[in-house]
Each structure stands twice: as C-alpha cells, then as structure tokens.
Write an enzyme that holds these catalytic residues in place. Structure first.
Site, mmCIF file in Angstrom:
data_model
loop_
_atom_site.group_PDB
_atom_site.id
_atom_site.type_symbol
_atom_site.label_atom_id
_atom_site.label_comp_id
_atom_site.label_asym_id
_atom_site.label_seq_id
_atom_site.Cartn_x
_atom_site.Cartn_y
_atom_site.Cartn_z
ATOM 1 N N HIS B 80 0.844 -1.206 0.000
ATOM 2 C CA HIS B 80 0.000 0.000 0.000
ATOM 3 C C HIS B 80 0.875 1.250 0.000
ATOM 4 O O HIS B 80 0.677 2.164 -0.810
ATOM 5 C CB HIS B 80 -0.925 -0.006 1.220
ATOM 6 C CG HIS B 80 -1.539 1.332 1.546
ATOM 7 N ND1 HIS B 80 -2.573 1.868 0.841
ATOM 8 C CD2 HIS B 80 -1.240 2.251 2.508
ATOM 9 C CE1 HIS B 80 -2.909 3.044 1.343
ATOM 10 N NE2 HIS B 80 -2.103 3.316 2.361
ATOM 11 N N ASP B 109 6.348 21.412 -26.663
ATOM 12 C CA ASP B 109 6.328 20.065 -26.075
ATOM 13 C C ASP B 109 7.394 20.020 -24.984
ATOM 14 O O ASP B 109 8.063 21.027 -24.727
ATOM 15 C CB ASP B 109 6.615 18.994 -27.140
ATOM 16 C CG ASP B 109 6.023 17.628 -26.741
ATOM 17 O OD1 ASP B 109 6.273 17.196 -25.599
ATOM 18 O OD2 ASP B 109 5.306 17.023 -27.557
ATOM 19 N N TRP B 145 7.163 -0.067 3.841
ATOM 20 C CA TRP B 145 7.687 0.599 2.640
ATOM 21 C C TRP B 145 9.066 1.165 2.911
ATOM 22 O O TRP B 145 9.813 1.476 1.989
ATOM 23 C CB TRP B 145 6.719 1.681 2.142
ATOM 24 C CG TRP B 145 6.860 3.019 2.800
ATOM 25 C CD1 TRP B 145 6.321 3.386 3.990
ATOM 26 C CD2 TRP B 145 7.580 4.155 2.310
ATOM 27 N NE1 TRP B 145 6.671 4.688 4.275
ATOM 28 C CE2 TRP B 145 7.433 5.191 3.263
ATOM 29 C CE3 TRP B 145 8.337 4.419 1.162
ATOM 30 C CZ2 TRP B 145 8.015 6.453 3.111
ATOM 31 C CZ3 TRP B 145 8.913 5.683 1.023
ATOM 32 C CH2 TRP B 145 8.744 6.682 1.989
ATOM 33 N N SER B 173 12.628 5.803 -13.907
ATOM 34 C CA SER B 173 11.530 6.560 -14.508
ATOM 35 C C SER B 173 11.461 7.968 -13.919
ATOM 36 O O SER B 173 11.354 8.956 -14.653
ATOM 37 C CB SER B 173 10.222 5.807 -14.271
ATOM 38 O OG SER B 173 9.131 6.648 -14.518
ATOM 39 N N SER B 174 11.565 8.061 -12.586
ATOM 40 C CA SER B 174 11.488 9.376 -11.941
ATOM 41 C C SER B 174 12.632 10.276 -12.373
ATOM 42 O O SER B 174 12.438 11.470 -12.606
ATOM 43 C CB SER B 174 11.556 9.228 -10.423
ATOM 44 O OG SER B 174 10.399 8.654 -9.939
ATOM 45 N N HIS B 257 13.452 11.840 3.281
ATOM 46 C CA HIS B 257 12.895 13.118 3.669
ATOM 47 C C HIS B 257 12.701 14.063 2.487
ATOM 48 O O HIS B 257 11.606 14.577 2.305
ATOM 49 C CB HIS B 257 13.585 13.793 4.849
ATOM 50 C CG HIS B 257 12.613 14.765 5.422
ATOM 51 N ND1 HIS B 257 11.588 14.368 6.243
ATOM 52 C CD2 HIS B 257 12.389 16.061 5.163
ATOM 53 C CE1 HIS B 257 10.800 15.394 6.480
ATOM 54 N NE2 HIS B 257 11.260 16.442 5.845
ATOM 55 N N GLU B 259 12.125 13.125 -0.328
ATOM 56 C CA GLU B 259 11.015 12.482 -1.037
ATOM 57 C C GLU B 259 9.664 13.042 -0.581
ATOM 58 O O GLU B 259 8.779 13.268 -1.399
ATOM 59 C CB GLU B 259 11.081 10.967 -0.808
ATOM 60 C CG GLU B 259 9.844 10.182 -1.221
ATOM 61 C CD GLU B 259 9.617 10.142 -2.721
ATOM 62 O OE1 GLU B 259 10.581 10.378 -3.474
ATOM 63 O OE2 GLU B 259 8.476 9.896 -3.135
ATOM 64 N N TYR B 261 9.030 15.958 0.395
ATOM 65 C CA TYR B 261 8.849 17.281 -0.207
ATOM 66 C C TYR B 261 8.633 17.182 -1.708
ATOM 67 O O TYR B 261 7.957 18.019 -2.293
ATOM 68 C CB TYR B 261 10.014 18.202 0.157
ATOM 69 C CG TYR B 261 9.944 18.525 1.622
ATOM 70 C CD1 TYR B 261 9.029 19.458 2.080
ATOM 71 C CD2 TYR B 261 10.695 17.836 2.547
ATOM 72 C CE1 TYR B 261 8.875 19.713 3.421
ATOM 73 C CE2 TYR B 261 10.558 18.076 3.893
ATOM 74 C CZ TYR B 261 9.644 19.013 4.335
ATOM 75 O OH TYR B 261 9.487 19.243 5.656
ATOM 76 N N SER B 272 -1.213 27.501 -5.310
ATOM 77 C CA SER B 272 -0.874 28.887 -5.634
ATOM 78 C C SER B 272 -1.457 29.325 -6.974
ATOM 79 O O SER B 272 -1.463 30.507 -7.296
ATOM 80 C CB SER B 272 0.646 29.071 -5.675
ATOM 81 O OG SER B 272 1.198 28.680 -4.449
ATOM 82 N N HIS B 306 15.339 13.050 11.826
ATOM 83 C CA HIS B 306 14.182 13.172 12.727
ATOM 84 C C HIS B 306 13.247 11.971 12.607
ATOM 85 O O HIS B 306 12.353 11.814 13.418
ATOM 86 C CB HIS B 306 13.448 14.517 12.542
ATOM 87 C CG HIS B 306 12.721 14.669 11.243
ATOM 88 N ND1 HIS B 306 12.541 15.880 10.640
ATOM 89 C CD2 HIS B 306 12.134 13.768 10.427
ATOM 90 C CE1 HIS B 306 11.862 15.719 9.515
ATOM 91 N NE2 HIS B 306 11.612 14.459 9.365
ATOM 92 N N HIS B 307 13.479 11.127 11.599
ATOM 93 C CA HIS B 307 12.724 9.877 11.518
ATOM 94 C C HIS B 307 13.340 8.807 12.412
ATOM 95 O O HIS B 307 12.815 7.709 12.500
ATOM 96 C CB HIS B 307 12.711 9.352 10.075
ATOM 97 C CG HIS B 307 12.047 10.285 9.102
ATOM 98 N ND1 HIS B 307 10.715 10.221 8.801
ATOM 99 C CD2 HIS B 307 12.537 11.323 8.381
ATOM 100 C CE1 HIS B 307 10.408 11.170 7.926
ATOM 101 N NE2 HIS B 307 11.499 11.852 7.664
ATOM 102 N N THR B 332 7.223 26.980 5.540
ATOM 103 C CA THR B 332 5.914 26.375 5.259
ATOM 104 C C THR B 332 4.807 27.293 5.753
ATOM 105 O O THR B 332 3.782 27.478 5.088
ATOM 106 C CB THR B 332 5.804 24.988 5.932
ATOM 107 O OG1 THR B 332 7.030 24.297 5.728
ATOM 108 C CG2 THR B 332 4.679 24.184 5.349
ATOM 109 N N LYS B 335 4.077 30.103 3.395
ATOM 110 C CA LYS B 335 3.202 29.720 2.285
ATOM 111 C C LYS B 335 1.735 29.798 2.691
ATOM 112 O O LYS B 335 0.908 30.374 1.982
ATOM 113 C CB LYS B 335 3.533 28.309 1.809
ATOM 114 C CG LYS B 335 4.831 28.274 1.030
ATOM 115 C CD LYS B 335 5.070 26.927 0.432
ATOM 116 C CE LYS B 335 6.208 26.996 -0.554
ATOM 117 N NZ LYS B 335 5.852 27.676 -1.800
ATOM 118 N N ARG B 454 1.952 1.527 15.211
ATOM 119 C CA ARG B 454 1.545 1.323 13.829
ATOM 120 C C ARG B 454 1.966 -0.068 13.369
ATOM 121 O O ARG B 454 2.716 -0.754 14.053
ATOM 122 C CB ARG B 454 2.152 2.404 12.928
ATOM 123 C CG ARG B 454 3.664 2.395 12.906
ATOM 124 C CD ARG B 454 4.242 3.623 12.224
ATOM 125 N NE ARG B 454 4.087 3.554 10.772
ATOM 126 C CZ ARG B 454 4.913 4.171 9.911
ATOM 127 N NH1 ARG B 454 5.918 4.895 10.351
ATOM 128 N NH2 ARG B 454 4.721 4.064 8.621
#
Lengths: 382, 530
Positions: B80, B109, B145, B173-174, B257, B259, B261, B272, B306-307, B332, B335, B454
């Site tokens: 998931h 293009d 994951w 791909s990314s 991390h 990722e 963002y 925006s 921080h993870h 943040t 924004k 979790r």
C-alpha cells in the site's frame, strides 16, 4: 453556500475542542498518558504546551481565512483588492514564528538532555529483543528470563472473550523497584525491535549488534504495559512489554526468591538427567513448548508458511538423525529466523519438544528423547 | 482526459494529429498524451493501493484476527505504501507536469519527448513486478515501505529481489522525468518568460526535479545494498560483518525526507494557481513563495534523522535535527500565510477546485501542526511509530498531496477535455471525501497518543471503538473516490457543457489563452509574453 461554510466551521470546532476537553483526565483514550516518572510528566507538559500553541496559531490563521471566506465572497458583492505584497507583513510572519520556535526549543532541549543522561544508575537491565519476545537480564544478579505474550490463542481467534489486557499480557513481567534509577541496555538477537513503555516515556530501538541506553526512575508502584514499536516481522503486534514496579523492599525479596528458584531448577534438572520420562509426559510437555515457542513460525500443524518459514512435517531434520535435530533446536541456524533455544529452554523442555516434533501430526517415529540425551549433545559441544 | 483533434484550422497541427488506436498511446511523444497516460496510471494505482488500504481497515475493524494473517497484513501495509508513494502521488504529479509545464511556459512540447515516452512506459512494468511478487510462495515484501534492514535482508523472503528490481525501475523513470522537466524549463521558455514570471507550479516542479535527481540515486543505492547484503554476502547493514543496521536508516531517510517534499512542493504550486483564480486577486508574495520553496528544498536535506530519534543517536545530533526540523515550519508557514493573504479582501467564489484547495490549506496545516509536534525530540519518543505518525503523514499526503491533485484535476480538466465536469457529482465527491477523510484520519491521532503502535494487525481492546470509526471512515473515503472515477469517465467522453478558452473568469496564465479542448499541438510558434 453559507450553510456549507457553517458546516466546515462546526467540523473545525469539533476537531479542535475534542482533544482539549479530554486532555484533563490522566488515563485518556485520546491523549498521551502523563505517566509515572518525572521525565514522563515533563514530556506530557511539553506535548500539551506545543499542542496549545498549535491551537492558538490554528485559530488565528483559520479565523482570518474563514472571515474572508464569509465576508469577502463574490456572492456578497465583494470586490477584489489590488495588493499583492507587503514587506512588513512578510517579515513579521517570518520572525514571529521563529521566536515561537525558540520558545519551544528551550524546554525541549532541557528535557532531552535529562532523558539522555543515564549516568549513576542503581540497577542495570539488559533488554534483548528477538522475534517475538523480550529477554531481561539483571546485570550483576545472575537473573535472566524471557517474557512472552500470555494472551491465549483462543482470544486472538475469537473463540474466547477478550480480556482487559488483551495482547498486553506476558508470562513473566519485568520486575523493577520504584525510586531507583534503572538503566536499560537495549540490543537485539535478530531484527530491530523497539522497547516502549508509554508510562515511562521510554522508547528505544534494540539494534542487533549494537547497544542503546535509556533509563527511568518510577515514582509509583503498579503494572505498566507497552508494546514493541518497530516493525519486526510477522508477530510484531504480539510482543508486549509488561513492567511490574514494586517497592524497594519487595524488590529485594523478589531477588532472593528468584535466586532460590534458580537453585531449585538446577537441582531439578539434575534429577531429570537421571530419569526416563514416559512418552505421554514428553508429548504433553512437548506440545506446550511447541505452542509457545515454535508454532508462531512453523505453525501448529507443523506445515510452516511456504516461502517464509519451512515446514517441520517431512523435514530432513525431523525425519533424519536425532542428534542433528537436537542440535538445530539448541543452536539455531545462522542467517535465518531459526533462533538458538539452548538459553531459552531447559534440557527437559528441549527433549520434550524434539520428541513431540518427531511424533506429532500423524508421524509416529517412536523416538523418545530424554533430557540426558540433550545434555550429551550440549556437553559434546556440537 | 482524452485530447481530440484540433478544432481550429491549423494545417500543420492537423497534419501531425494523433495516430489511431493503441499505437497512439504506445508510441506517443506528445506531452499531452503522455500526461494523460501518467494521470490515468496514477489513478489506477490510487485505486489499487486504496483496495489494499481497505483490506488493512477491514482487518482492523475489530480486535482479533479475522480476515488476514499477520504476514499478509504486513504485505498489505508495505505494498500500500509503495504503490501510493511511487505509483499514485509521484506519477500523478509527473502527469500534471507533462500536461501543464509546456502550456504554462509557452513551449510546443517537453524537451526530450522520446525519453518522456520511455519514462512512462517502464512504470507499468515496475508495478506489475511488485504486484506479482504478492503471489509468490512466501508472499511479497512484508518489511514496510521503509524496508529497514535486517528485516529486509537476512529475514526477508525471496520476493525481495523483485522488490529491489521494481524500485530500480521506478527510480529510473522518476529521474528521466525530472531531467525532462529541468531541460524543458531551462531551454523552452517562450521569449519574455523570465524566471520570476514563471507560474509557481513551474517553479515548484523545477525545484522538485532537482530534489528527485539528488535523492533517487540514493534510494537506488539503498536497495542495491539490500540486494547485495541478502544475496551476495556483503555486510553493509549487518554488525556480524562490520556493518550497521542504522546505516540503512540514514541512507534511506536521506532519500526519504526530500522524497516527502517531492510529493508536496508541486502541490504548493497547484494551490498557488487555484487560490488567486477564485479569489480574483493576484497571488500574495510571489517572490517569497519562490524563496520559501527553495528554503524548504534546502532544509529537506538536513532533517532526515528526525525519523530516527529512537535509534540511539548522540544528544548533539538529536538537538541538531530537532532544531532544523522545527525551522521547516517557518517557510511552510509563510506559504500558508500567503494563501490566506491572497484570499483576504478578494472576491471569492467556491467552485469545486477552490473547495478542494481550501480543504487542502486547512487540513495540510493540521498535518503541519502534528509535524511540528513530532519535531520535538523528547515528545517524539512517545509519538514515534504510533498511529499519531500515521495520522500526521496521511494528513499531509492524502488531504495534502492527493487533495491538491484532485483540485488540479477539477481546475484543468475542462481545459483538457473542452467540457465542464459534472458539477453535481463533483460536489458530492468533495463533501463525501472531506467528511470521510477526517473520520478516517483524525481519530488516528487519538489512538496514537493513547499508545497504539503502527503496523500491527491486532490491537488491545482499549483501541477498539476508535478503530471501528476509523475503518468506517476508510470505507466511506474509498467509496467516495468511485464518484470521482464516474465523473472522470463522463468528462473524458466529453459529456458536459462546452467551455470557453478561459474556463475560469479569474484565471491567469498562458494555458487559458489556448482553445478548449487544448489542440493536440500548441505553441508551435512561441507566444508573446507581456
């Protein structure tokens, strides 16, 4: 449209006020526990402070937003203003949050430094995680034991009614004295586990091959429950932590009685070495041991989980020579989930479970393994 | 979201119209076609990953083991997560980038159209491999994951090799997609489209693309080390051979991390664009938005640990990562303040894209608040690896990233298809999603704080009531997305009122000067920028 805005407002009020109202009680079902140590109280206070700060910021920001959603709508004839920047405002809303952050960082830093100072402890417990149980060793006291989930299988499968401490019960809790600084040294035998007791505000990873440190000083007698907090495989949800905090005097008494029990067990073991157990005795005890220690992976029917955990039924270890079978139970198999049980089980238990594995599930090898057979293999150092 | 032949008489465009049948989609190098492919793929993956979430919520509906085995439960949480991150959110943003960046900067293009085709067409194979692994003996990946070693090395099943291969393809791909975005924005802006005139969606994607190029190779390194540790006898993450399992987490979160963002910066760009349109007022603080995005991107590289506060770091490191993480709330916050200031004294109307955008601002900010709480290390020890974290990242990813994607779809869909979407269905979709998503994720804060870890298939009975509510919210949210599916199919079959070139009266930007539906080829001659 106006009705919908009100709807949104109601939802907002609901979500904001819910935790506020409930935060008053100590054992809330929706908030952190205050816990039973000085540190856990500090952590709780930090949590509430930050929560309230967030609420105030939220009310201000969303308040302004909802005000303009109501009063600056096109349908009310609002004409758009022309401004699109203001250096003053932009500097203000960069600097003000920064100052608030500094206000939060100061108490957080103090608490963190206190939490990480495990010096001058009165007692050291070595906590070792393995799939899926905890092992506790009282350093310098020659006492160590495993602590396994004690919730019966019938409760998990729904045959029996679940108790209040469903999944939070163990066969042997960790006994700790109150008012003493207890240091924990955490490590693991296999994957990463994480030892967590919310009431102590202690959560620390148990990393294989490394040792982590944490400490607590419990203020109140009681039973405190937690769980493994790091995904550690199939039965991650089934390795609870239970700590029983007792008075200092009770703790001293417990230490003495524990030492007595160890001596008795050693004498008992000698007795068993001289005896031959009957097949019924071996099979009965073997089944109990198998259910507690082996069935999580190899399954109650001995068929394992294909691709993850091998079947015992038909396995060359179970059908082949007895020595090899005993040896793998004693020492495990490195590089796999198969643990070494020499430390975890008595000679009698190993004899029983090997006998069980060779005679259960419709097999009938007739092999009877006695504690002395196991002892011989231990002695020969295979 | 199908494009049609150009409606205006442009001989050149008519000459190069789309090929017929399946070949059009297999061999296309048209940025609009590829954008459409990406968006549909992402939506299918969203439903697939959502179906797995339904399995998870069904099992957690009540305590006890009812529907699935713990081992399969772990596979569901793992796949998931992987599908939603790499299969739904990221490809959807890439799809939007393909559709919109050329239109927004006045380019005909993307700069590298063949690579564009390749970067899309390897994706379905990556996910096919991942999904197939679920049917292997021993099942698919079951280590979360985040695939922490040694659970993903010594103690994992044989599907790990497929998992690694699949992640490699997603990464390639990314990276190709990111290169394409950067080259396009650098080289193909219409004359007069200077950097500080770029729409914020283009800016945020430009910065995101750099993040992608910086961290996807790190992920590739991490999975390769897992592969060699498991199959080729290396010991990067095994203490027995001189390695360290915590090293894995440092490498993974150095990717992980930035990722997160990557999955939220383009969302900022979308909001925006939408908020000014329906406030009929210019975006407040354009340049501070650009600088805030760049600051967030920079900070995202120095907060990864921080993870990992509970892994046993030195106090000095814990303090450093706590302070840096807290700092992120400043840009943040800027924004959010800018969006609110844009709405302030505007002339606001509440079309569906705006409704989703407003929901985004409020609910993403909830996720921001819990993020700030999680940043405080001593308290994080209590929150870490509980449902509080699950609540936090679903608020920023579902009501954040996904809501922004839905808002973007409603906003640009009429431009793509030439017809207005079914407004009634859209409103149903909004209100059902908004209510159910909060019933689903808000109580997760409560059970997390109350102590529910979790990634557990069964839980103590004290958590039972809230879990039941959460599951009901989950089923409702899942079903609500079927309304969206119905709406999309209807719109793509061009059922609806035709719309003018400028679909929204307050909209600004080059794409709104083009006819609706957008012709197959646009800006063959660059537009003049005022």
């Amino acid at each position: 449209m106006l009705i919908k805005t009100k709807h949104l407002l109601n939802i907002l009020l609901l979500v904001f006020c819910f935790p506020l109202a409930a935060s008053e009680t100590a054992t809330s079902s929706i908030n952190l526990r205050e816990g039973v140590t000085d540190i856990s109280h500090q952590v709780y206070d930090l949590h509430m402070t930050i929560f309230y700060i967030c609420c105030v910021i939220g009310l201000v920001v969303f308040g302004v937003m909802i005000y303009s959603m109501i009063f600056h709508r096109k349908s009310r004839g609002a004409k758009a203003a022309n401004f699109h920047e203001s250096l003053k405002v932009e500097i203000a809303w960069t600097v003000v949050p920064f100052v608030i952050l500094i206000g939060m960082a100061i108490p957080a830093t103090k608490t963190l430094i206190a939490m990480e100072d495990a010096d001058e402890s009165d007692l050291t417990i070595i906590v070792t995680g393995s799939q899926w149980k905890w092992h506790y060793e009282y350093q310098g006291h020659d006492i160590d034991f495993y602590s396994l989930l004690a919730t019966p299988e019938q409760q998990r499968s729904g045959q029996w009614i679940k108790g209040d401490t469903y999944l939070l019960d163990v066969d042997r809790p960790l006994i700790l004295p109150i008012n003493k600084k207890v240091r924990f040294l955490m490590t693991s035998d296999d994957v990463i586990h994480s030892w967590w007791v919310p009431d102590f505000a202690v959560k620390k990873d148990a990393n294989p091959g490394f040792i982590n440190e944490a400490w607590t000083k419990i203020n109140e007698v009681g039973t405190y429950r937690g769980q493994c907090a790091e995904l550690c495989g199939k039965d991650h949800g089934f390795m609870p932590v239970v700590v029983e905090a007792v008075s200092e005097a009770d703790f001293e008494n417990w230490l003495l009685s524990e030492k007595d029990k160890i001596l008795q067990a050693k004498a008992e073991e000698q007795k068993w070495l001289a005896m031959n157990m009957s097949k019924d005795e071996l099979m009965l005890e073997g089944q109990q041991v198998y259910t507690a220690y082996c069935a999580a992976c190899h399954q109650a029917n001995g068929q394992g989980l294909p691709g993850a955990f091998p079947a015992l039924l038909g396995s060359p270890y179970v059908t082949g020579p007895v020595d090899k079978h005993i040896e793998i139970v004693l020492n495990g198999k490195s590089g796999t989930s198969m643990q070494a049980f020499a430390k975890q089980l008595s000679l009698k238990q190993i004899a029983a479970v090997v006998t069980y594995e060779r005679n259960a599930w419709g097999q009938n090898s007739g092999d009877l393994i006695q504690p002395k057979d196991v002892n011989q293999i231990v002695k020969s150092g295979l | 979201m199908e494009t049609s032949l150009p409606t205006h008489s442009d001989n050149h465009a008519a000459h190069h119209g789309p090929a017929k049948g399946i070949k059009r989609w297999l061999f296309t190098t048209n940025h609009k076609d590829i954008g459409t492919l990406y968006l549909w793929f992402a939506f299918i993956m969203f439903l697939t990953g959502g179906a797995m979430a339904m399995v998870i919520r069904a099992e957690l509906f009540q305590p006890g083991l009812q529907i699935v085995e713990p081992h399969f439960f772990n596979q569901m949480t793992t796949v998931h997560g992987l599908i939603m991150v790499f299969g739904a959110v990221m490809p959807a943003f890439t799809g939007l980038a393909n559709w919109l960046i050329p239109l927004m900067i006045g380019a005909p293009d993307m700069a590298l159209p063949r690579m564009n085709n390749l970067s899309f067409w390897i994706l379905p194979f990556a996910f096919l491999i991942l999904l197939m692994s679920l049917f292997m003996e021993g099942g698919g990946p079951a280590f979360g994951w985040t695939f922490y070693a040694p659970l993903s090395t010594t103690y994992s099943g044989d599907s790990t090799a497929l998992f690694v291969f699949s992640v490699h393809i997603m990464g390639i791909s990314s990276i190709m997609g990111a290169i394409n975005v950067i080259v396009t924005i650098f080289n193909m802006r219409a004359p007069g489209m200077t950097w500080m005139k770029l729409p914020l969606f283009v800016w945020t994607w430009f910065i995101t693309a750099y993040l992608l190029i910086a961290v996807m190779p790190v992920l590739a390194g991490a999975v390769t080390m897992v592969l060699t540790d498991k199959y080729f006898g290396t010991s990067f993450f095994s203490a027995a051979g001189g390695g360290d399992p915590v090293l894995f987490q440092h490498i993974f979160w150095f990717f992980g991390h930035p990722e997160v963002y990557i999955m939220i910066l383009p969302a900022f760009g979308i909001i925006s664009a939408i908020v000014p349109t329906f406030s009929r007022k210019k975006l407040f603080g354009y340049s501070s938005m650009v600088y805030a995005t760049a600051s967030i991107a920079f900070l995202s590289f120095i907060v990864w640990a921080h993870h990992m506060f509970t892994t046993g770091m030195p106090v000095a490191a814990e303090l450093f990562f706590m302070y840096c993480t807290m700092l992120i709330s400043v840009p943040t916050g800027v924004k959010v303040f800018n969006w609110v200031a844009t709405m302030w004294r505007g002339s606001i109307s509440f079309e569906v894209p705006m409704m989703f955008a407003i929901a985004f601002i409020i609910l993403f900010t909830f996720g921001g608040f819990s993020g700030l709480m999680l940043a405080i290390t001593p308290v994080d020890f209590q929150y870490h690896d509980t449902y509080f974290v699950v609540a936090h990242f679903h608020y920023v990813l579902v009501t954040g990233a996904i809501f922004s994607l839905i808002a973007a779809t409603y906003y640009w869909l009429p431009k793509w298809t030439g017809v207005m979407y079914d407004n009634k269905l859209a409103k149903w979709h909004f209100w059902c999603s908004l209510i159910s998503v909060n019933v689903l994720f808000f109580p997760m804060h409560f059970v997390g704080l109350a102590g529910m870890p979790r990634r557990i298939p069964d839980y103590s009975i004290q958590f039972a009531d809230w879990n039941q509510i959460i599951s009901l919210g989950g089923f409702a949210f899942g079903l609500s997305q079927l309304i969206f599916l119905a709406l999309l199919i209807k719109a793509c079959r061009k059922k609806g009122e035709p719309v003018p070139a400028k679909v929204w009266d307050g909209a600004e930007g080059l794409e709104w000067d083009l006819p609706s539906p957008t012709p197959y080829h646009t800006f063959s001659t660059p537009p003049k920028i005022k």
